[in-house]
Design a protein around this motif. Structure first.
Motif, PDB file in Angstrom:
ATOM      1  N   VAL A 114      18.099 -11.159  71.829  1.00 28.28           N
ATOM      2  CA  VAL A 114      19.134 -10.390  72.526  1.00 28.28           C
ATOM      3  C   VAL A 114      18.512  -9.526  73.621  1.00 28.28           C
ATOM      4  O   VAL A 114      19.010  -9.467  74.750  1.00 28.28           O
ATOM      5  CB  VAL A 114      19.931  -9.528  71.534  1.00 28.28           C
ATOM      6  N   THR A 115      17.422  -8.845  73.296  1.00 32.69           N
ATOM      7  CA  THR A 115      16.782  -7.983  74.301  1.00 32.69           C
ATOM      8  C   THR A 115      16.198  -8.801  75.449  1.00 32.69           C
ATOM      9  O   THR A 115      16.144  -8.331  76.588  1.00 32.69           O
ATOM     10  CB  THR A 115      15.677  -7.125  73.655  1.00 32.69           C
ATOM     11  N   GLN A 116      15.779 -10.027  75.170  1.00 29.65           N
ATOM     12  CA  GLN A 116      15.229 -10.888  76.217  1.00 29.65           C
ATOM     13  C   GLN A 116      16.323 -11.627  76.979  1.00 29.65           C
ATOM     14  O   GLN A 116      16.063 -12.229  78.025  1.00 29.65           O
ATOM     15  CB  GLN A 116      14.251 -11.890  75.604  1.00 29.65           C
ATOM     16  N   GLY A 117      17.522 -11.662  76.435  1.00 25.12           N
ATOM     17  CA  GLY A 117      18.642 -12.287  77.123  1.00 25.12           C
ATOM     18  C   GLY A 117      18.853 -13.753  76.824  1.00 25.12           C
ATOM     19  O   GLY A 117      19.769 -14.370  77.369  1.00 25.12           O
ATOM     20  N   ALA A 118      18.020 -14.336  75.953  1.00 23.13           N
ATOM     21  CA  ALA A 118      18.171 -15.758  75.620  1.00 23.13           C
ATOM     22  C   ALA A 118      17.318 -16.086  74.404  1.00 23.13           C
ATOM     23  O   ALA A 118      16.333 -15.395  74.107  1.00 23.13           O
ATOM     24  CB  ALA A 118      17.757 -16.643  76.787  1.00 23.13           C
ATOM     25  N   CYS A 119      17.697 -17.138  73.684  1.00 24.47           N
ATOM     26  CA  CYS A 119      16.871 -17.670  72.598  1.00 24.47           C
ATOM     27  C   CYS A 119      15.802 -18.586  73.187  1.00 24.47           C
ATOM     28  O   CYS A 119      15.985 -19.153  74.268  1.00 24.47           O
ATOM     29  CB  CYS A 119      17.733 -18.453  71.610  1.00 24.47           C
ATOM     30  N   ASN A 120      14.703 -18.748  72.472  1.00 25.76           N
ATOM     31  CA  ASN A 120      13.569 -19.478  73.043  1.00 25.76           C
ATOM     32  C   ASN A 120      13.538 -20.963  72.701  1.00 25.76           C
ATOM     33  O   ASN A 120      12.592 -21.662  73.063  1.00 25.76           O
ATOM     34  CB  ASN A 120      12.253 -18.829  72.612  1.00 25.76           C
ATOM     35  N   GLY A 121      14.540 -21.471  71.986  1.00 29.76           N
ATOM     36  CA  GLY A 121      14.587 -22.903  71.703  1.00 29.76           C
ATOM     37  C   GLY A 121      13.727 -23.361  70.550  1.00 29.76           C
ATOM     38  O   GLY A 121      13.670 -24.560  70.258  1.00 29.76           O
ATOM     39  N   GLN A 122      13.058 -22.448  69.871  1.00 27.94           N
ATOM     40  CA  GLN A 122      12.175 -22.831  68.769  1.00 27.94           C
ATOM     41  C   GLN A 122      12.981 -23.277  67.557  1.00 27.94           C
ATOM     42  O   GLN A 122      14.000 -22.680  67.229  1.00 27.94           O
ATOM     43  CB  GLN A 122      11.283 -21.642  68.385  1.00 27.94           C
ATOM     44  N   GLU A 123      12.529 -24.337  66.900  1.00 27.04           N
ATOM     45  CA  GLU A 123      13.180 -24.806  65.693  1.00 27.04           C
ATOM     46  C   GLU A 123      12.416 -24.339  64.459  1.00 27.04           C
ATOM     47  O   GLU A 123      11.292 -23.863  64.553  1.00 27.04           O
ATOM     48  CB  GLU A 123      13.271 -26.335  65.693  1.00 27.04           C
ATOM     49  N   CYS A 124      13.060 -24.477  63.317  1.00 28.28           N
ATOM     50  CA  CYS A 124      12.423 -24.123  62.045  1.00 28.28           C
ATOM     51  C   CYS A 124      11.836 -25.380  61.415  1.00 28.28           C
ATOM     52  O   CYS A 124      12.543 -26.367  61.214  1.00 28.28           O
ATOM     53  CB  CYS A 124      13.449 -23.495  61.090  1.00 28.28           C
ATOM     54  N   TYR A 125      10.548 -25.347  61.145  1.00 26.75           N
ATOM     55  CA  TYR A 125       9.880 -26.396  60.393  1.00 26.75           C
ATOM     56  C   TYR A 125       9.185 -25.740  59.208  1.00 26.75           C
ATOM     57  O   TYR A 125       8.131 -25.130  59.355  1.00 26.75           O
ATOM     58  CB  TYR A 125       8.856 -27.129  61.264  1.00 26.75           C
TER      59      TYR A 125
END
Length: 235
Positions: A114-125
């Motif tokens: 939220v503070t960066q303004g976007a999610c980074n696209g990382q997935e959970c493995y």
């Protein structure tokens, strides 16, 4: 937030209106933390096991979580343990399936995405899974936009069908919510008390009746909790 009548998915409806006199550009984030095994003992005690059975995958407008995906696989590649978190009504701009990637070091008081303004696209493995979706949209003065986040224990075909059905988010959710209100108002209208204490009225007329209905019908018990590891049902 509601569950439609007869359904097994949850709806989070968000409506935003620009009541100012200039154009606004906004972002909305939907976020949920996902369990791995849906079992108290495994998810909170046996983390060394449950964190190695979960994987998330982004599929256009939703996060799909796979659980033990190579165990008891059906011909279509699923195993009936999938969950999804999706967005309808507005396009997904960014996403992540990793709890750490969304929250960052400061966690709930200032999520990193939220503070960066976007999610980074990382997935959970094999870690801590989540569903996190971000959308951005302009709002002209007087303009209103509606979107819905959908959450359910469903695989890809069911998730796709649901998301397609909620394309017109405003119309579908208004109809569903109206039906839900009518059902519960009718269900709870059999007993009404009126006393000088508004809080007592609310307790007797709404929450006590709702609690009794929920625990007896869902848990088939007279109380919210059993001793031991039985899950509680109720408000």
């Amino acid at each position: 937030y509601y569950v439609p009548l007869g359904a097994t998915h949850e709806v989070w409806r968000l409506t935003v209106e620009n009541i100012g006199d200039r154009t606004r550009r906004l972002s909305a984030f939907g976020y949920c933390e996902l369990t791995n095994d849906s079992n108290y003992e495994q998810d909170t005690v046996n983390l060394q096991y449950t964190q190695f059975i979960s994987r998330t995958e982004f599929v256009g407008d939703h996060i799909l979580q796979h659980i033990n995906e190579y165990w008891d696989r059906l011909p279509d590649g699923s195993n009936g343990k999938e969950r999804f978190f999706g967005l309808a009504g507005l396009p997904v701009q960014s996403h992540t399936g990793s709890r750490e990637a969304f929250l960052g070091r400061r966690r709930f008081d200032a999520p990193a995405a939220v503070t960066q303004g976007a999610c980074n696209g990382q997935e959970c493995y094999n870690g801590n899974p989540c569903g996190a979706l971000q959308t951005s949209f302009p709002l002209e003065p007087g303009q209103q936009r509606t979107c819905v986040f959908l959450l359910g224990a469903k695989g890809e075909p069911e998730a796709r069908a649901l998301l397609d059905r909620y394309t017109d988010a405003q119309a579908v959710t208004e109809q569903e919510h109206s039906a839900l209100r009518d059902y519960w108002h009718g269900k709870l209208a059999g007993l009404r008390v009126q006393t000088p204490d508004a809080r007592f009225n609310a307790m007797v007329n709404t929450w006590n009746a709702y609690q009794c209905f929920t625990t007896v019908v869902w848990s088939r018990a007279a109380s919210l909790m059993y001793c031991g590891q039985r899950n509680g049902y109720g408000y």
